[in-house]
Design a protein around this motif. Structure first.
Motif, PDB file in Angstrom:
ATOM      1  N   MET A  27       0.850  -1.199   0.000  1.00 44.77           N
ATOM      2  CA  MET A  27       0.000   0.000   0.000  1.00 44.77           C
ATOM      3  C   MET A  27       0.888   1.252   0.000  1.00 44.77           C
ATOM      4  SD  MET A  27      -3.037   1.018   2.628  1.00 44.77           S
ATOM      5  CE  MET A  27      -3.978   2.518   2.407  1.00 44.77           C
ATOM      6  N   ARG A  28       0.560   2.193  -0.849  1.00 47.87           N
ATOM      7  CA  ARG A  28       1.361   3.410  -0.963  1.00 47.87           C
ATOM      8  C   ARG A  28       1.059   4.399   0.163  1.00 47.87           C
ATOM      9  NH1 ARG A  28       1.492   5.097  -7.382  1.00 47.87           N
ATOM     10  NH2 ARG A  28       2.489   3.186  -8.146  1.00 47.87           N
ATOM     11  N   SER A  29       2.103   5.108   0.573  1.00 49.78           N
ATOM     12  CA  SER A  29       1.924   6.129   1.601  1.00 49.78           C
ATOM     13  C   SER A  29       1.274   7.369   0.986  1.00 49.78           C
ATOM     14  CB  SER A  29       3.281   6.504   2.206  1.00 49.78           C
ATOM     15  OG  SER A  29       4.071   7.211   1.249  1.00 49.78           O
ATOM     16  N   LYS A  30       0.876   8.288   1.847  1.00 52.60           N
ATOM     17  CA  LYS A  30       0.261   9.534   1.386  1.00 52.60           C
ATOM     18  C   LYS A  30       1.223  10.326   0.495  1.00 52.60           C
ATOM     19  CE  LYS A  30      -1.776  13.822   3.172  1.00 52.60           C
ATOM     20  NZ  LYS A  30      -2.087  14.613   4.401  1.00 52.60           N
ATOM     21  N   VAL A  31       2.489  10.367   0.896  1.00 49.69           N
ATOM     22  CA  VAL A  31       3.501  11.088   0.113  1.00 49.69           C
ATOM     23  C   VAL A  31       3.710  10.426  -1.243  1.00 49.69           C
ATOM     24  CG1 VAL A  31       5.974  11.617  -0.026  1.00 49.69           C
ATOM     25  CG2 VAL A  31       4.710  12.094   2.074  1.00 49.69           C
ATOM     26  N   GLU A  32       3.754   9.101  -1.267  1.00 53.64           N
ATOM     27  CA  GLU A  32       3.923   8.381  -2.537  1.00 53.64           C
ATOM     28  C   GLU A  32       2.768   8.661  -3.483  1.00 53.64           C
ATOM     29  OE1 GLU A  32       6.570   4.476  -1.266  1.00 53.64           O
ATOM     30  OE2 GLU A  32       4.407   4.462  -0.902  1.00 53.64           O
ATOM     31  N   GLU A  33       1.560   8.682  -2.952  1.00 55.82           N
ATOM     32  CA  GLU A  33       0.377   8.957  -3.781  1.00 55.82           C
ATOM     33  C   GLU A  33       0.424  10.372  -4.342  1.00 55.82           C
ATOM     34  OE1 GLU A  33      -1.927   7.117  -4.881  1.00 55.82           O
ATOM     35  OE2 GLU A  33      -1.941   5.310  -3.641  1.00 55.82           O
ATOM     36  N   SER A  34       0.670  11.348  -3.478  1.00 59.00           N
ATOM     37  CA  SER A  34       0.634  12.750  -3.907  1.00 59.00           C
ATOM     38  C   SER A  34       1.799  13.069  -4.848  1.00 59.00           C
ATOM     39  CB  SER A  34       0.658  13.686  -2.693  1.00 59.00           C
ATOM     40  OG  SER A  34       1.848  13.514  -1.946  1.00 59.00           O
ATOM     41  N   TYR A  51      12.303  20.386  -7.577  1.00 56.96           N
ATOM     42  CA  TYR A  51      13.082  20.211  -6.347  1.00 56.96           C
ATOM     43  C   TYR A  51      12.400  20.845  -5.146  1.00 56.96           C
ATOM     44  CZ  TYR A  51      16.685  18.225  -9.247  1.00 56.96           C
ATOM     45  OH  TYR A  51      17.349  17.396 -10.103  1.00 56.96           O
ATOM     46  N   THR A  52      11.661  21.915  -5.355  1.00 53.02           N
ATOM     47  CA  THR A  52      10.891  22.511  -4.257  1.00 53.02           C
ATOM     48  C   THR A  52       9.857  21.517  -3.736  1.00 53.02           C
ATOM     49  OG1 THR A  52      11.163  24.762  -5.134  1.00 53.02           O
ATOM     50  CG2 THR A  52       9.342  24.402  -3.604  1.00 53.02           C
ATOM     51  N   ALA A  53       9.143  20.880  -4.669  1.00 50.43           N
ATOM     52  CA  ALA A  53       8.123  19.890  -4.291  1.00 50.43           C
ATOM     53  C   ALA A  53       8.773  18.653  -3.668  1.00 50.43           C
ATOM     54  CB  ALA A  53       7.311  19.493  -5.522  1.00 50.43           C
ATOM     55  N   LYS A  54       9.900  18.261  -4.218  1.00 49.33           N
ATOM     56  CA  LYS A  54      10.605  17.078  -3.714  1.00 49.33           C
ATOM     57  C   LYS A  54      11.059  17.277  -2.276  1.00 49.33           C
ATOM     58  CE  LYS A  54      14.671  14.187  -4.703  1.00 49.33           C
ATOM     59  NZ  LYS A  54      15.866  14.011  -5.559  1.00 49.33           N
ATOM     60  N   TRP A  55      11.659  18.419  -2.010  1.00 49.76           N
ATOM     61  CA  TRP A  55      12.173  18.669  -0.658  1.00 49.76           C
ATOM     62  C   TRP A  55      11.045  18.797   0.354  1.00 49.76           C
ATOM     63  CZ3 TRP A  55      16.822  22.613  -1.250  1.00 49.76           C
ATOM     64  CH2 TRP A  55      17.820  21.995  -2.028  1.00 49.76           C
ATOM     65  N   ALA A  56       9.942  19.379  -0.070  1.00 45.05           N
ATOM     66  CA  ALA A  56       8.789  19.504   0.837  1.00 45.05           C
ATOM     67  C   ALA A  56       8.234  18.126   1.183  1.00 45.05           C
ATOM     68  CB  ALA A  56       7.709  20.365   0.185  1.00 45.05           C
ATOM     69  N   ALA A  57       8.124  17.252   0.177  1.00 45.55           N
ATOM     70  CA  ALA A  57       7.607  15.903   0.399  1.00 45.55           C
ATOM     71  C   ALA A  57       8.579  15.058   1.215  1.00 45.55           C
ATOM     72  CB  ALA A  57       7.320  15.232  -0.945  1.00 45.55           C
ATOM     73  N   ALA A  58       9.880  15.256   0.987  1.00 46.04           N
ATOM     74  CA  ALA A  58      10.895  14.470   1.694  1.00 46.04           C
ATOM     75  C   ALA A  58      10.899  14.743   3.192  1.00 46.04           C
ATOM     76  CB  ALA A  58      12.276  14.753   1.114  1.00 46.04           C
ATOM     77  N   LEU A  91      12.253   8.365   2.720  1.00 40.92           N
ATOM     78  CA  LEU A  91      12.507   7.029   2.184  1.00 40.92           C
ATOM     79  C   LEU A  91      11.816   6.798   0.844  1.00 40.92           C
ATOM     80  CD1 LEU A  91      12.293   4.759   5.370  1.00 40.92           C
ATOM     81  CD2 LEU A  91      14.326   5.584   4.191  1.00 40.92           C
ATOM     82  N   ALA A  92      10.713   7.510   0.630  1.00 38.64           N
ATOM     83  CA  ALA A  92       9.981   7.363  -0.634  1.00 38.64           C
ATOM     84  C   ALA A  92      10.865   7.715  -1.824  1.00 38.64           C
ATOM     85  CB  ALA A  92       8.734   8.239  -0.623  1.00 38.64           C
ATOM     86  N   PHE A  93      11.830   8.598  -1.629  1.00 40.08           N
ATOM     87  CA  PHE A  93      12.676   9.060  -2.727  1.00 40.08           C
ATOM     88  C   PHE A  93      13.882   8.163  -2.970  1.00 40.08           C
ATOM     89  CE2 PHE A  93      10.082  12.565  -1.475  1.00 40.08           C
ATOM     90  CZ  PHE A  93       9.698  13.112  -2.691  1.00 40.08           C
ATOM     91  N   PHE A  94      14.126   7.243  -2.042  1.00 38.17           N
ATOM     92  CA  PHE A  94      15.193   6.266  -2.246  1.00 38.17           C
ATOM     93  C   PHE A  94      14.652   4.980  -2.881  1.00 38.17           C
ATOM     94  CE2 PHE A  94      17.260   9.195   0.581  1.00 38.17           C
ATOM     95  CZ  PHE A  94      18.604   9.115   0.223  1.00 38.17           C
ATOM     96  N   ALA A  95      13.323   4.868  -2.963  1.00 33.89           N
ATOM     97  CA  ALA A  95      12.678   3.749  -3.657  1.00 33.89           C
ATOM     98  C   ALA A  95      11.401   4.288  -4.296  1.00 33.89           C
ATOM     99  CB  ALA A  95      12.365   2.617  -2.685  1.00 33.89           C
ATOM    100  N   PRO A  96      11.535   5.193  -5.271  1.00 33.01           N
ATOM    101  CA  PRO A  96      10.380   5.907  -5.829  1.00 33.01           C
ATOM    102  C   PRO A  96       9.420   5.027  -6.635  1.00 33.01           C
ATOM    103  CG  PRO A  96      12.375   6.426  -7.077  1.00 33.01           C
ATOM    104  CD  PRO A  96      12.804   5.617  -5.892  1.00 33.01           C
ATOM    105  N   VAL A  97       8.190   4.953  -6.171  1.00 35.62           N
ATOM    106  CA  VAL A  97       7.191   4.123  -6.855  1.00 35.62           C
ATOM    107  C   VAL A  97       6.687   4.789  -8.133  1.00 35.62           C
ATOM    108  CG1 VAL A  97       6.429   3.026  -4.713  1.00 35.62           C
ATOM    109  CG2 VAL A  97       5.302   5.131  -5.481  1.00 35.62           C
ATOM    110  N   TRP A  98       6.956   6.088  -8.300  1.00 31.14           N
ATOM    111  CA  TRP A  98       6.475   6.801  -9.487  1.00 31.14           C
ATOM    112  C   TRP A  98       7.392   6.610 -10.704  1.00 31.14           C
ATOM    113  CZ3 TRP A  98       7.529   9.000  -4.746  1.00 31.14           C
ATOM    114  CH2 TRP A  98       8.780   9.607  -4.615  1.00 31.14           C
TER     115      TRP A  98
END
Length: 219
Positions: free
Chosen positions: A1-8, A52-59, A64-71
């Motif tokens: 199941m994907r996390s909220k951050v992964e979904e958004s 990168y603005t969106a990435k850093w805010a989500a991180a 961890l979502a960015f070290f195994a990106p489901v997108w």
């Protein structure tokens, strides 16, 4: 199941890639017509900064979502370097034709600086990995500990990963800015068009490969 951050972030990334493709088409047209170069360079660099603005805010919520990106597709993931593209690969897209000797020298100087920055990031990543395998962390995992102790350990680990991710992203941004500062508007257009199309085509190939795998596995 994907996390909220992964979904958004998956939704954000799909839209971001669609906009990148639109920008790439404009760059290709501009490369032929030699019009609106400065405007389009600014438009695309702003597009990258927004990523990168969106990435850093989500991180901040889930690094961890960015070290195994489901997108990303498996093909895209295979070429990841600390959650993104490796800065030194950008120099392969620089077309030397029409550039002055002074410009080429500046590109080579920048290449050396970026290589040193990459090595710094890799050393920091290695330091984080060693810290995760530290004897105290291993004992904590094996024997268990109080919630407070465990929470602090995990918080420190995640903070370290966020730090190294941002270090890598800063090198990526420094590479783009450095190259664009050296190149004139025309070369910048060709470089950005090549970089954009490479990312777009890799994603399309990755999706095609994924769909073929699904068909093969279902038959």
């Amino acid at each position: 199941m994907r996390s909220k951050v992964e979904e958004s972030f998956t939704d954000f990334f799909e839209k971001w890639m669609a906009q990148l493709e639109e920008c790439a088409q404009l760059l290709l047209i501009a490369a032929e017509n030699e019009k609106d170069h400065e405007f389009l360079v600014n438009k695309l660099t702003t597009h990258y900064k927004n990523y990168y603005t969106a990435k850093w805010a989500a991180a901040r919520e889930d690094v961890l979502a960015f070290f195994a990106p489901v997108w990303l597709t498996s093909l895209e993931s295979a070429y990841l370097w600390v959650t993104g593209w490796k800065p030194s690969t950008a120099f392969r897209l620089v077309a030397g034709e029409g550039m002055s000797e002074e410009q080429m020298k500046k590109v080579e100087v920048l290449r050396g600086k970026i290589k040193a920055e990459e090595e710094k990031v890799e050393r920091e990543m290695e330091r984080q990995q060693v810290a995760m395998a530290d004897r105290r962390m291993v004992e904590l995992a094996r024997l268990g500990g109080g919630d407070t102790v465990a929470d602090v350990a995990v918080k420190n680990m995640l903070g370290g990963l966020e730090k190294v991710m941002k270090m890598a992203d800063c090198v990526r941004l420094k590479t783009l800015k450095g190259l664009l500062d050296v190149m004139g508007p025309t070369h910048s257009i060709h470089f950005l068009a090549s970089a954009s199309m490479l990312q777009i085509q890799m994603r399309k190939c990755g999706k095609t490969q994924h769909n073929l795998s699904l068909i093969t596995n279902s038959s």
